[in-house]
Write a protein that holds these residues in place. Structure first.
Motif, PDB file in Angstrom:
ATOM      1  N   UNK A 157      74.962-140.569  23.352  1.00 38.66           N
ATOM      2  CA  UNK A 157      74.974-139.361  24.464  1.00 38.66           C
ATOM      3  C   UNK A 157      74.987-138.007  23.817  1.00 38.66           C
ATOM      4  N   UNK A 158      73.922-137.144  24.483  1.00 38.81           N
ATOM      5  CA  UNK A 158      73.735-135.861  24.206  1.00 38.81           C
ATOM      6  C   UNK A 158      74.482-134.788  25.094  1.00 38.81           C
ATOM      7  N   UNK A 159      75.280-133.898  24.355  1.00 37.19           N
ATOM      8  CA  UNK A 159      75.806-132.913  25.369  1.00 37.19           C
ATOM      9  C   UNK A 159      75.892-131.788  24.656  1.00 37.19           C
ATOM     10  N   UNK A 160      76.026-130.482  25.118  1.00 36.64           N
ATOM     11  CA  UNK A 160      75.967-129.144  24.666  1.00 36.64           C
ATOM     12  C   UNK A 160      76.846-128.332  25.690  1.00 36.64           C
ATOM     13  N   UNK A 161      77.207-127.343  25.101  1.00 33.51           N
ATOM     14  CA  UNK A 161      78.007-126.337  25.854  1.00 33.51           C
ATOM     15  C   UNK A 161      77.027-125.503  26.687  1.00 33.51           C
ATOM     16  N   UNK A 162      76.050-125.253  26.313  1.00 31.94           N
ATOM     17  CA  UNK A 162      75.340-124.376  27.266  1.00 31.94           C
ATOM     18  C   UNK A 162      75.633-122.872  26.874  1.00 31.94           C
ATOM     19  N   UNK A 163      75.391-121.835  27.741  1.00 30.98           N
ATOM     20  CA  UNK A 163      75.531-120.512  27.301  1.00 30.98           C
ATOM     21  C   UNK A 163      76.936-119.836  27.876  1.00 30.98           C
ATOM     22  N   UNK A 164      77.198-118.652  27.602  1.00 29.31           N
ATOM     23  CA  UNK A 164      78.426-117.932  27.843  1.00 29.31           C
ATOM     24  C   UNK A 164      78.839-117.953  29.299  1.00 29.31           C
ATOM     25  N   UNK A 165      77.851-118.287  30.503  1.00 30.21           N
ATOM     26  CA  UNK A 165      78.309-118.391  31.571  1.00 30.21           C
ATOM     27  C   UNK A 165      78.987-119.808  31.995  1.00 30.21           C
ATOM     28  N   UNK A 166      79.096-120.681  31.016  1.00 29.70           N
ATOM     29  CA  UNK A 166      79.682-121.915  31.221  1.00 29.70           C
ATOM     30  C   UNK A 166      80.954-122.126  30.303  1.00 29.70           C
ATOM     31  N   UNK A 167      81.674-122.603  31.026  1.00 32.78           N
ATOM     32  CA  UNK A 167      83.085-122.783  30.269  1.00 32.78           C
ATOM     33  C   UNK A 167      83.211-123.974  29.126  1.00 32.78           C
ATOM     34  N   UNK A 168      82.691-125.146  29.551  1.00 34.86           N
ATOM     35  CA  UNK A 168      82.844-126.252  29.047  1.00 34.86           C
ATOM     36  C   UNK A 168      81.696-126.864  28.668  1.00 34.86           C
ATOM     37  N   UNK A 169      81.931-127.955  27.615  1.00 31.43           N
ATOM     38  CA  UNK A 169      80.713-128.772  27.023  1.00 31.43           C
ATOM     39  C   UNK A 169      80.355-129.601  28.254  1.00 31.43           C
ATOM     40  N   UNK A 170      79.111-129.715  28.515  1.00 29.89           N
ATOM     41  CA  UNK A 170      78.464-130.577  29.483  1.00 29.89           C
ATOM     42  C   UNK A 170      78.428-130.110  30.808  1.00 29.89           C
ATOM     43  N   UNK A 171      79.083-128.889  31.215  1.00 33.38           N
ATOM     44  CA  UNK A 171      79.395-128.600  32.422  1.00 33.38           C
ATOM     45  C   UNK A 171      78.085-127.731  33.016  1.00 33.38           C
ATOM     46  N   UNK A 172      77.690-128.093  34.280  1.00 33.89           N
ATOM     47  CA  UNK A 172      76.626-127.387  34.976  1.00 33.89           C
ATOM     48  C   UNK A 172      77.257-126.637  36.196  1.00 33.89           C
ATOM     49  N   UNK A 173      76.421-125.489  36.357  1.00 35.77           N
ATOM     50  CA  UNK A 173      76.723-124.529  37.609  1.00 35.77           C
ATOM     51  C   UNK A 173      75.442-124.626  38.575  1.00 35.77           C
ATOM     52  N   UNK A 174      75.516-124.428  39.810  1.00 37.70           N
ATOM     53  CA  UNK A 174      74.497-124.245  40.742  1.00 37.70           C
ATOM     54  C   UNK A 174      73.274-123.489  40.115  1.00 37.70           C
ATOM     55  N   UNK A 175      73.628-122.608  39.360  1.00 32.46           N
ATOM     56  CA  UNK A 175      72.690-121.694  38.699  1.00 32.46           C
ATOM     57  C   UNK A 175      72.233-121.768  37.495  1.00 32.46           C
TER      58      UNK A 175
END
Lengths: 348, 348
Positions: free
Chosen positions: A167-185
């Motif tokens: 399973x590959x996960x990452x936190x994304x960038x500063x707009x995202x709070x959590x590891x694995x979280x996506x936003x609509x944008x």
């Protein structure tokens, strides 16, 4: 104490609610903050789908708070943590934003995440059986979800690992709070070393953006809310984007929208366009709607605010509405083949 | 230099506009203010009907202003001087509000009134012939108009006096800038000692409110824009008001709207209702629309903001929407016979 008077006030009837309380509004934390800050005013903001719960939450708070505390509910539309009601925030001593994870922490704001209690594993099982390659074929899988299911993220990962996936996960960038979280944008959390992404969550809104942003990956949707498994299909949307860009190529006058919502402003992108095009006009607004633009009578618009207004609501606008990159394609600065999903980074 | 590129840019064609320029945007005054204040940013706000002119006005301004001056146009809806775009105002060095007379003077704001150049006297003649009693029958007549025709007010008065009418006018209260001026929410200028009021101006919006506020007077409408004379008829509207009040009598839960627009806030009225009714909830918003309220699922609403949203748009809302006085009637604090038009006084 019922937190769901919107489905009928059962307090005086002797009956109990038939189902478990679905959401935890963390009223104790709010009451504590009000006491700590000697707050006289409390502002509450709910996303559209939870506004109906607002009055019941206000009731429960008023039961706990000193009598002279004024509780106010924001009536502004709200579609994300990018969309804080800054008017109400400035004018209340404690401001509570429900249902989204923080885009940026601030002493002024209490963020109350609301987690779904739906069981995600039956639908993940179904996704594995019908759409994900077996682990001995391709064990690499990216895992993403939304704020609503974040509380189960570690369990989901463990569940996949037990079934021999890597399973590959990452936190994304500063707009995202959590590891694995996506936003609509923002789908930076899906930039992982796997050809397939498993999205666990309700609806088509998030996985559609995910698939548009990562066209090279297979996006499998395990939707525990609607109990369905799909593979995201971006074809219809991409055709709409091409059509809008083509129509806008004839435009003479451009309206360039700078969105005034706290987390939806891209000032540099908006002003750069206007500085380099004498037939472009900077228009500032919060809600970007067809009615508001129609009155200006431009030939085409560039939306530097929420990308999803452009892609998802675009067809409702009477004139072509483009993302900043699509604008550059329409005026010949970039090639149509380079067209990519518009994502939003940073906070404010 | 054309100020009307919205009807086709004639600059490069060798053609001239066929009709006189209709509006004077006072660009010199704006350019002067920008120089005086060393302004780097200029915000322009137009009412809905004039938004289409925005780009042409921006063009003409940009021709005159230093190259690095950023001109921005407000995309927020705008229906009056009560409805300033405070976001844009706070973020620009010079903020220009077109088309309304000042509700309150401020160094931050340049108000540019836009006067109609339509000839009002033919339709006033027609109103005298068909609807106003002859001066030897009843010479007393009140005279009111809107900001758009204010520049002809003295001429109108003189014209009536030449025809032997005794013309009654007054300035109204502090919400009104000019003698004889009416707003959609304030008809204090018509509180004069005459049984008939001559309203000179376009549309039915203003005279309808005028007739509802002064049911004892005959309101004759001389409409030079649509070239028509009417007598205002409030019957349909009053029936709608009664129906809404009746429907709301069964309401259990009330949404009480505090409007956050700068000139539409009635905080004391809103909070008084909420303090005295445990089933009333304070909801804050700028634009008051059916969509925004539907999400809260209340049984009825009280609108302490713009009275005209309640009376004119009321039927579009799915649940009854009342004025503050109508709310008091619905809960039994006042009698239905006392129902009066809701007017707005003061500024902010």
């Amino acid at each position: 104490m019922s937190q769901d008077r919107s489905e009928g006030d059962l307090r005086a009837t002797g009956l109990a609610l038939k189902h478990d309380r679905e959401w935890d509004y963390e009223l104790d934390r709010i009451v504590e903050e009000v006491a700590d800050r000697d707050a006289e005013t409390v502002g509450l903001q709910f996303p559209e789908g939870l506004k109906r719960r607002g009055p019941a939450v206000a009731d429960d708070l008023r039961d706990e708070l000193p009598d002279d505390t004024q509780v106010m509910i924001s009536g502004q539309p709200c579609y994300g943590a990018c969309d804080l009601d800054t008017y109400l925030m400035r004018r209340t001593d404690v401001f509570v934003h429900f249902g989204h994870s923080p885009m940026k922490e601030s002493d002024k704001i209490i963020y109350v995440p609301l987690f779904s209690n739906v069981d995600v594993f039956p639908i993940m099982e179904q996704a594995l059986e019908s759409e994900l390659p077996a682990p001995d074929e391709d064990p690499e899988v990216g895992l993403v979800t939304t704020a609503q299911h974040m509380n189960k993220f570690d369990e989901m990962r463990g569940w996949l690992e037990e079934r021999d996936y890597e399973v590959h996960t990452r936190k994304g960038d500063e707009r995202l709070t959590h590891e694995g979280q996506v936003l609509g944008c923002n789908y930076a959390s899906a930039e992982v070393d796997a050809d397939q992404i498993l999205y666990v969550g309700g609806g088509k809104f998030h996985p559609l953006g995910l698939a548009m942003e990562h066209p090279d990956k297979k996006v499998v949707i395990a939707d525990p809310v609607n109990n369905a498994v799909h593979v995201a299909d971006t074809e219809k949307f991409m055709k709409q984007r091409y059509a809008s860009v083509h129509k806008a190529m004839d435009a003479e006058r451009w309206g360039v929208i700078f969105c005034t919502k706290i987390g939806q402003g891209r000032w540099d992108q908006a002003t750069e366009i206007v500085e380099n095009n004498d037939d472009a006009y900077l228009i500032t607004m919060d809600e970007v709607t067809p009615d508001r633009l129609t009155n200006f009578g431009m030939d085409a618009y560039v939306n530097t605010g929420c990308p999803r207004i452009t892609t998802d609501d675009g067809p409702q606008f009477k004139k072509p509405m483009l993302t900043p990159q699509e604008y550059r394609i329409a005026i010949g600065e970039e090639d149509l083949e380079e067209l990519a999903f518009d994502t939003f980074h940073g906070t404010w």
